[in-house]
Design an enzyme around this catalytic site. Structure first.
Site, PDB file in Angstrom:
ATOM      1  N   ASN A  63       0.958  -1.205   0.084  1.00 38.94           N
ATOM      2  CA  ASN A  63       0.003  -0.103   0.034  1.00 38.94           C
ATOM      3  C   ASN A  63       0.776   1.260   0.176  1.00 38.94           C
ATOM      4  OD1 ASN A  63      -2.310   1.569   0.069  1.00 38.94           O
ATOM      5  ND2 ASN A  63      -3.104   0.817   2.241  1.00 38.94           N
ATOM      6  N   HIS A 105     -13.805  -4.461  12.369  1.00 40.83           N
ATOM      7  CA  HIS A 105     -13.311  -3.242  12.839  1.00 40.83           C
ATOM      8  C   HIS A 105     -14.473  -2.494  13.094  1.00 40.83           C
ATOM      9  CE1 HIS A 105      -9.147  -3.479  10.552  1.00 40.83           C
ATOM     10  NE2 HIS A 105      -9.367  -4.429  11.368  1.00 40.83           N
ATOM     11  N   ARG A 116     -12.884  -5.345  16.901  1.00 45.50           N
ATOM     12  CA  ARG A 116     -11.744  -4.235  17.173  1.00 45.50           C
ATOM     13  C   ARG A 116     -12.238  -3.041  17.615  1.00 45.50           C
ATOM     14  NH1 ARG A 116      -7.022  -1.995  13.159  1.00 45.50           N
ATOM     15  NH2 ARG A 116      -8.654  -0.757  12.646  1.00 45.50           N
ATOM     16  N   TYR A 125      -6.373   7.197  12.995  1.00 47.26           N
ATOM     17  CA  TYR A 125      -6.067   6.073  12.293  1.00 47.26           C
ATOM     18  C   TYR A 125      -7.305   5.177  12.531  1.00 47.26           C
ATOM     19  CZ  TYR A 125      -5.120   1.348  11.346  1.00 47.26           C
ATOM     20  OH  TYR A 125      -5.303  -0.151  11.044  1.00 47.26           O
ATOM     21  N   ASP A 159      -5.960  -1.389  18.281  1.00 51.20           N
ATOM     22  CA  ASP A 159      -4.642  -1.307  17.383  1.00 51.20           C
ATOM     23  C   ASP A 159      -3.943   0.064  17.793  1.00 51.20           C
ATOM     24  OD1 ASP A 159      -2.633  -1.243  15.949  1.00 51.20           O
ATOM     25  OD2 ASP A 159      -3.761  -1.161  13.807  1.00 51.20           O
ATOM     26  N   HIS A 212      -1.117   1.133  16.703  1.00 53.10           N
ATOM     27  CA  HIS A 212      -0.493   1.497  15.420  1.00 53.10           C
ATOM     28  C   HIS A 212       0.856   2.163  15.594  1.00 53.10           C
ATOM     29  CE1 HIS A 212      -1.230   2.491  11.214  1.00 53.10           C
ATOM     30  NE2 HIS A 212      -2.026   1.488  11.248  1.00 53.10           N
ATOM     31  N   GLU A 240      -2.642  -4.375  19.750  1.00 60.90           N
ATOM     32  CA  GLU A 240      -1.811  -4.631  18.771  1.00 60.90           C
ATOM     33  C   GLU A 240      -0.934  -3.414  18.527  1.00 60.90           C
ATOM     34  OE1 GLU A 240      -2.567  -4.382  13.892  1.00 60.90           O
ATOM     35  OE2 GLU A 240      -4.216  -4.875  15.496  1.00 60.90           O
ATOM     36  N   GLU A 274       2.691  -6.786  11.754  1.00 67.07           N
ATOM     37  CA  GLU A 274       2.300  -6.407  10.428  1.00 67.07           C
ATOM     38  C   GLU A 274       3.334  -5.918   9.330  1.00 67.07           C
ATOM     39  OE1 GLU A 274      -0.311  -2.465  10.239  1.00 67.07           O
ATOM     40  OE2 GLU A 274      -1.203  -4.157  11.573  1.00 67.07           O
ATOM     41  N   ARG A 291       1.500 -11.135  13.761  1.00 68.03           N
ATOM     42  CA  ARG A 291       0.518 -10.551  12.997  1.00 68.03           C
ATOM     43  C   ARG A 291       1.158 -10.391  11.530  1.00 68.03           C
ATOM     44  NH1 ARG A 291      -3.979  -8.340  12.464  1.00 68.03           N
ATOM     45  NH2 ARG A 291      -3.436  -6.427  12.006  1.00 68.03           N
ATOM     46  N   HIS A 296      -2.648 -10.254   9.670  1.00 68.08           N
ATOM     47  CA  HIS A 296      -2.782  -8.898   9.180  1.00 68.08           C
ATOM     48  C   HIS A 296      -3.987  -9.123   7.850  1.00 68.08           C
ATOM     49  CE1 HIS A 296      -2.492  -4.664   8.429  1.00 68.08           C
ATOM     50  NE2 HIS A 296      -1.892  -4.752   7.068  1.00 68.08           N
ATOM     51  N   ASP A 328      -6.180  -3.746   2.513  1.00 71.41           N
ATOM     52  CA  ASP A 328      -4.863  -3.565   1.558  1.00 71.41           C
ATOM     53  C   ASP A 328      -4.132  -5.128   1.400  1.00 71.41           C
ATOM     54  OD1 ASP A 328      -3.791  -4.054   4.112  1.00 71.41           O
ATOM     55  OD2 ASP A 328      -2.495  -2.570   4.214  1.00 71.41           O
ATOM     56  N   GLU A 372      -8.102 -11.003  11.099  1.00 66.93           N
ATOM     57  CA  GLU A 372      -8.509  -9.839  10.853  1.00 66.93           C
ATOM     58  C   GLU A 372      -9.230  -9.949   9.488  1.00 66.93           C
ATOM     59  OE1 GLU A 372      -6.792  -5.228  10.518  1.00 66.93           O
ATOM     60  OE2 GLU A 372      -5.701  -6.823  10.341  1.00 66.93           O
ATOM     61  N   TRP A 378       2.455   7.128  12.351  1.00 69.57           N
ATOM     62  CA  TRP A 378       1.077   7.302  11.940  1.00 69.57           C
ATOM     63  C   TRP A 378       0.566   6.021  12.441  1.00 69.57           C
ATOM     64  CZ3 TRP A 378      -1.670   4.207   8.142  1.00 69.57           C
ATOM     65  CH2 TRP A 378      -2.814   4.470   8.079  1.00 69.57           C
TER      66      TRP A 378
END
Length: 409
Positions: free
Chosen positions: A37, A122, A147, A159, A217, A219, A243, A269, A290, A319, A323, A346, A409
């Site tokens: 991605n 999600h 999640r 995010y 998550d 992130h 996560e 991930e 992940r 993961h 994407d 997921e 991010w």
């Protein structure tokens, strides 16, 4: 039996995907996912300019030999571009082998270890009520694990929150990569996040009870001590996992997190090889792997890392947002169905346009996934449909703190 063609397709049905199709002299085809991605064309070029010609004339049955050849002969090993390219080849060869054997790939990996694969969805919201609505929506769709992602007061964009605006018109959590020539800048405040998140999980538990498995998550946005603080604060709400609580490159950071919290941890991930997992599996610093088949080199190494993790009672949590194309996702389902130490998968449902390009035998029934029993991976690539959706340049966002510092991010 020889490979006579290796073709690369870049298509954008709601988002960009890179697909490799390998054809044998017997007319059997196999497909693999090489999507990265925000850097899709880098992998497409790697495949077109450096890998495709190396496959011509090769025996498609030699999956392990081909994997080792592509990994070792490049000299410059690892990294997301190289491993996504190798992943596409590996998946395509497993697809061919399954079709030649007239079996789904999971049968070639040892057969099914379970009837179906527990999945999580999600849920997100800009406030508590919209978050509750999102949880209810996922429960109605059949998810039995959810999640939880939420907006944070004082932060304009976070995010994973679907309600936020996205220039492409897609849900932000569905495809955060914005169309255009430069990534979108977002803001971040860790202290505000740490204050707010426990109150959200308290509200969700009060509303939906103690039995619903909840995930979150982080992130990669916290320091080790911040991650430890959050894990400890979330212990009363019995998370299924926390996560990516801190940047995964710093393996030793997870030792500090483990010292302070019993909240289960999921990491990996952005990992590309088993070497990224050596320390954290051996020292039991995580509970869930992940890794994604697409970024990890395909089916072959994903099965190997889970065999390694099984010695330490560590389970899978592959993961699986959108994407990962339906090809890469199906590859993970075959691995998940075969391994003994499966945990959870997921699962974000792809768009109708994507499902038009990638015709799938996968099913999702009563909260459980199954890759289907068609020979091979169980996904067919519709080249004509793909041609109607040309590549669109897109970048994932990035964060800055209030003082202007670039942040994870």
């Amino acid at each position: 039996m020889k490979i006579i063609a290796a073709e690369v397709f870049v298509t954008s049905p709601s988002r960009n995907f890179v697909t490799l199709r390998i054809t044998t002299d017997d007319g059997v085809t196999g497909i693999g996912d090489a999507t990265l991605n925000g850097r899709e064309l880098a992998v497409a070029a790697y495949l077109k300019e450096h890998v495709a010609q190396l496959l011509i004339g090769k025996d498609p049955h030699k999956i392990e030999d081909t994997w080792q050849f592509l990994y070792r002969s490049s000299y410059w090993r690892r990294g997301p571009v190289t491993m996504a390219a190798i992943a596409a080849v590996d998946m395509a060869l497993w697809d061919i082998k399954g079709k030649m054997a007239n079996m789904p790939v999971y049968q070639l990996l040892g057969g099914a270890s379970r009837n179906g694969l527990r999945a999580y969805g999600h849920a997100s919201g800009s406030d508590i009520e919209s978050l509750f609505d999102s949880v209810r929506e996922h429960l109605e769709l059949g998810y039995k694990s959810v999640r939880i992602q939420t907006a944070v007061p004082g932060i304009k964009a976070v995010y994973g929150v679907a309600a936020q605006a996205q220039a492409s018109g897609e849900r932000y959590d569905y495809e955060p990569a914005g169309r255009g020539a430069f990534p979108v800048e977002e803001d971040w405040d860790t202290r505000a996040y740490l204050r707010h998140l426990p109150t959200v999980f308290e509200a969700v538990r009060n509303e939906f009870g103690a039995e619903l498995p909840l995930l979150h998550d982080g992130h990669h946005r916290m320091t080790p001590i911040q991650a430890a603080k959050l894990g400890k604060a979330l212990e009363p709400y019995d998370l299924f996992w926390l996560e990516d609580c801190t940047p995964a490159e710093n393996q030793e950071a997870l030792r500090l997190v483990r010292q302070h919290t019993t909240t289960p941890l999921a990491i990996g991930e952005i990992f590309n090889t088993v070497y990224d997992y050596q320390t954290i599996i051996k020292e039991q610093l995580i509970d869930y792997v992940r890794a994604a088949s697409t970024h990890f080199g395909g089916i072959s190494p994903l099965k190997k890392v889970m065999d390694f993790a099984a010695q330490y009672q560590i389970k899978s949590g592959f993961h699986g947002p959108t994407d990962i194309s339906p090809v890469g996702f199906a590859a993970q389902l075959h691995v998940g169905l075969a391994i003994h130490n499966y945990g959870i998968q997921e699962y974000m449902q792809h768009s109708d346009k994507t499902n038009e390009v990638f015709e799938q035998s996968m099913t999702f029934v009563d909260g459980y996934l199954h890759p289907g029993d068609k020979p091979g991976i169980g996904v067919e690539f519709n080249e004509e449909a793909a041609a109607a959706y040309p590549y669109q340049q897109a970048y994932l966002p990035y964060n800055r703190l209030v003082d202007g510092t670039v942040h994870d991010w």
